[in-house]
Design a protein around this motif. Structure first.
Motif, PDB file in Angstrom:
ATOM      1  N   GLY A   1       0.610   9.599  -3.567  1.00 34.42           N
ATOM      2  CA  GLY A   1      -0.488   8.675  -3.318  1.00 34.42           C
ATOM      3  C   GLY A   1      -0.067   7.231  -3.204  1.00 34.42           C
ATOM      4  N   ALA A   2       1.223   6.976  -3.031  1.00 34.72           N
ATOM      5  CA  ALA A   2       1.737   5.612  -2.910  1.00 34.72           C
ATOM      6  C   ALA A   2       2.356   5.400  -1.530  1.00 34.72           C
ATOM      7  CB  ALA A   2       2.773   5.334  -3.995  1.00 34.72           C
ATOM      8  N   LEU A   3       2.290   4.159  -1.067  1.00 36.08           N
ATOM      9  CA  LEU A   3       2.887   3.773   0.208  1.00 36.08           C
ATOM     10  C   LEU A   3       3.628   2.457   0.018  1.00 36.08           C
ATOM     11  CD1 LEU A   3       2.970   3.864   3.470  1.00 36.08           C
ATOM     12  CD2 LEU A   3       0.989   2.346   3.303  1.00 36.08           C
ATOM     13  N   VAL A   4       4.868   2.395   0.485  1.00 36.22           N
ATOM     14  CA  VAL A   4       5.604   1.138   0.563  1.00 36.22           C
ATOM     15  C   VAL A   4       6.056   0.975   2.011  1.00 36.22           C
ATOM     16  CG1 VAL A   4       7.557  -0.234  -0.255  1.00 36.22           C
ATOM     17  CG2 VAL A   4       6.376   1.311  -1.836  1.00 36.22           C
ATOM     18  N   ALA A   5       5.680  -0.139   2.617  1.00 35.50           N
ATOM     19  CA  ALA A   5       6.012  -0.403   4.011  1.00 35.50           C
ATOM     20  C   ALA A   5       6.595  -1.799   4.138  1.00 35.50           C
ATOM     21  CB  ALA A   5       4.765  -0.269   4.886  1.00 35.50           C
ATOM     22  N   TRP A   6       7.461  -2.011   5.144  1.00 35.53           N
ATOM     23  CA  TRP A   6       8.095  -3.311   5.302  1.00 35.53           C
ATOM     24  C   TRP A   6       8.489  -3.516   6.763  1.00 35.53           C
ATOM     25  CZ3 TRP A   6      10.050   1.039   3.156  1.00 35.53           C
ATOM     26  CH2 TRP A   6      11.232   1.569   3.690  1.00 35.53           C
ATOM     27  N   TYR A   7       8.713  -4.770   7.093  1.00 34.60           N
ATOM     28  CA  TYR A   7       9.159  -5.125   8.437  1.00 34.60           C
ATOM     29  C   TYR A   7      10.399  -5.998   8.325  1.00 34.60           C
ATOM     30  CZ  TYR A   7       9.339  -7.123  13.108  1.00 34.60           C
ATOM     31  OH  TYR A   7       9.758  -7.522  14.357  1.00 34.60           O
ATOM     32  N   VAL A   8      11.495  -5.550   8.932  1.00 31.12           N
ATOM     33  CA  VAL A   8      12.751  -6.299   8.897  1.00 31.12           C
ATOM     34  C   VAL A   8      12.869  -7.104  10.186  1.00 31.12           C
ATOM     35  CG1 VAL A   8      15.256  -6.169   8.724  1.00 31.12           C
ATOM     36  CG2 VAL A   8      13.845  -4.517   7.487  1.00 31.12           C
TER      37      VAL A   8
ATOM     38  N   SER B   1      -9.257   9.867  -1.377  1.00 34.58           N
ATOM     39  CA  SER B   1      -8.375  10.070  -2.531  1.00 34.58           C
ATOM     40  C   SER B   1      -7.157   9.179  -2.339  1.00 34.58           C
ATOM     41  CB  SER B   1      -7.942  11.540  -2.623  1.00 34.58           C
ATOM     42  OG  SER B   1      -6.919  11.824  -1.669  1.00 34.58           O
ATOM     43  N   PRO B   2      -6.340   8.972  -3.386  1.00 27.01           N
ATOM     44  CA  PRO B   2      -5.130   8.157  -3.203  1.00 27.01           C
ATOM     45  C   PRO B   2      -4.208   8.692  -2.110  1.00 27.01           C
ATOM     46  CG  PRO B   2      -5.577   8.470  -5.530  1.00 27.01           C
ATOM     47  CD  PRO B   2      -6.532   9.354  -4.796  1.00 27.01           C
ATOM     48  N   TYR B   3      -4.142  10.016  -1.983  1.00 32.13           N
ATOM     49  CA  TYR B   3      -3.275  10.620  -0.974  1.00 32.13           C
ATOM     50  C   TYR B   3      -3.791  10.315   0.430  1.00 32.13           C
ATOM     51  CZ  TYR B   3      -2.496  12.982  -5.360  1.00 32.13           C
ATOM     52  OH  TYR B   3      -2.277  13.230  -6.687  1.00 32.13           O
ATOM     53  N   HIS B   4      -5.098  10.353   0.597  1.00 29.54           N
ATOM     54  CA  HIS B   4      -5.688   9.998   1.887  1.00 29.54           C
ATOM     55  C   HIS B   4      -5.533   8.500   2.159  1.00 29.54           C
ATOM     56  CE1 HIS B   4      -7.608  13.911   1.178  1.00 29.54           C
ATOM     57  NE2 HIS B   4      -7.765  13.974   2.495  1.00 29.54           N
ATOM     58  N   ALA B   5      -5.649   7.677   1.120  1.00 25.98           N
ATOM     59  CA  ALA B   5      -5.494   6.229   1.301  1.00 25.98           C
ATOM     60  C   ALA B   5      -4.094   5.894   1.803  1.00 25.98           C
ATOM     61  CB  ALA B   5      -5.789   5.497  -0.006  1.00 25.98           C
ATOM     62  N   ALA B   6      -3.075   6.496   1.188  1.00 30.12           N
ATOM     63  CA  ALA B   6      -1.701   6.264   1.630  1.00 30.12           C
ATOM     64  C   ALA B   6      -1.507   6.745   3.062  1.00 30.12           C
ATOM     65  CB  ALA B   6      -0.721   6.967   0.691  1.00 30.12           C
TER      66      ALA B   6
END
Length: 425
Positions: free
Chosen positions: A60-67, A21-26
């Motif tokens: 169900g969304a993910l935002v990730a970043w590297y500084v 599901s989107p929640y599992h994907a995130a």
């Protein structure tokens, strides 16, 4: 010829099997990043300016970043965009129903579903339950639980001359015998998560095909897999971001995996909402960025929107643009549409080609046939929301939106390599 990276595709198979599901994907994508040293932030907390990898999960969304250490208040972004949702059947608020001695589950059609592909499939159930304290709980019944049975050919002799499946009457899964009992489905799902059914006040549950992904073909050169659209891009983006964190990126690399793309992206976790814009501005603000710095950073940013595209179909070649026949195994595709159903233009193409060249990855072009309507992606939406140069790419697949799709087995790794080059460049 493109190389075949079994390790990446094997990892994709494991990822898709768990991301039902989107929640599992995130959650699964976050797990890959956490293993690479990324840490989770909470949106209600104050964010620090420490360099390193960070991520936010919102439903169900993910935002990730590297500084990187060298990042300043006006450092721009390289954003790899994807979406976590796939066309499916979603459970209704009052799911317990039935007819003629069968217990059934009421569902709605989610997204552009080719309905016949969900017939006679062994289906599981996954998503989240929400308890009275407002806490979400991921649940997954990854075994044959439901089935949408087709009508026997003896009762519809004209089925091969054209079948019409009514969304209301013909797509209701069955899951047992007898009369329906109010609350039985949610109680069953709650029990698998160790929850008291009386404590469950909300749910977001979707069905999924439980047949695992599999290599296919004489030399295992193909991959048959559910939810390729668009978990192949989510997985590639997570792998690329983890790899970019080990390099010395010139910009701040970002993975933005949105929900609800298949239904228009207009939600608080979709590309049509402010989630990405808000997070990018907070990342800059934590580094002391003012209005001028933020404007400079956005002007120096690029988005690569990645979603699956159509491989040329050998049985329906006439449905494709004659001059553009992407093939499975040929590497990622550049997706172009002059009416901005895809966001790619010349500048974005240059970014894509440069990334592929640095990664040593072959690439192809896709244009929709003029006589057929063109689909769309998060690309144009994100470009309009952020005012940032955006290019649309992906991998070529067959059976798009089916319960089970097909791609070249080495294309996921090629996409990840191109994404890594983009994020580090």
């Amino acid at each position: 010829m493109p190389r075949f990276d079994r390790r990446h595709t094997d990892d994709l198979i494991s990822f898709v099997t768990k991301a039902t599901s989107p929640y599992h994907a995130a959650s699964e994508a976050a797990g890959l990043l956490a293993a690479a040293g990324f840490r989770q932030l909470t949106e209600t907390d104050e964010w620090d300016d420490e360099p390193g990898g960070k991520y936010v999960i919102r439903a169900g969304a993910l935002v990730a970043w590297y500084v990187p250490e060298s990042a300043g208040p006006a450092t721009g972004f390289r954003v790899f965009g994807a979406h976590t949702d796939s066309p499916t059947l979603k459970v209704k608020p009052h799911p317990d129903t039935g007819s003629a001695g069968w217990r059934q589950v009421g569902v709605e059609i989610y997204g552009g579903v080719p309905r016949d592909t969900w017939l006679d499939r062994d289906l599981g159930l996954s998503g989240r339950l929400v308890t009275r304290d407002g806490q979400p709980h991921l649940v997954s019944i990854n075994r044959p639980l439901l089935r949408v049975p087709r009508l026997a050919i003896h009762l519809d002799r004209a089925v091969n001359d054209g079948q019409v499946l009514d969304a209301q009457n013909h797509m209701t899964p069955l899951w047992g015998l007898g009369e329906p009992t109010e609350g039985e489905l949610i109680a069953t799902v709650a029990a698998t998560a160790g929850l008291d059914a009386d404590d469950v006040v909300g749910w977001d549950l979707v069905v999924h095909d439980v047949q695992p992904p599999a290599y296919l073909g004489k030399d295992n050169e193909l991959l048959a897999c559910p939810r390729l659209d668009n978990l192949v891009s989510v997985h590639a983006g997570a792998a690329a971001l983890a790899a970019a964190a080990q390099e010395d990126p010139t910009h701040i690399p970002v993975l933005a995996a949105f929900d609800h793309e298949e239904t228009g992206s207009e939600s608080y976790t979709g590309a049509g909402g402010p989630i990405l814009d808000t997070i990018l501005r907070r990342v800059l603000a934590a580094r002391g960025a003012g209005v001028e710095d933020t404007a400079r950073a956005f002007a120096d940013s690029v988005v690569m929107s990645s979603d699956t595209g159509h491989a040329v179909h050998p049985n329906y070649v006439e449905r494709h643009e004659p001059g553009h026949h992407p093939v499975a195994g040929g590497g990622p595709i550049l997706k172009v549409n002059v009416n901005q159903r895809y966001a790619s233009e010349g500048l974005g193409q240059a970014v894509f080609v440069e990334a592929c060249d640095r990664a040593g990855v072959p690439w192809q072009s896709y244009v929709n046939r003029n006589s057929l309507p063109c689909g769309t992606t998060i690309g144009p939406i994100t470009a309009a929301k952020l005012g940032v140069l955006t290019v649309d790419v992906g991998i070529a697949i067959l059976s798009m939106h089916s319960s089970r799709e097909l791609c070249g087995a080495d294309d996921p790794a090629l996409l990840a390599d191109a994404a890594t080059a983009f994020l580090t460049g």
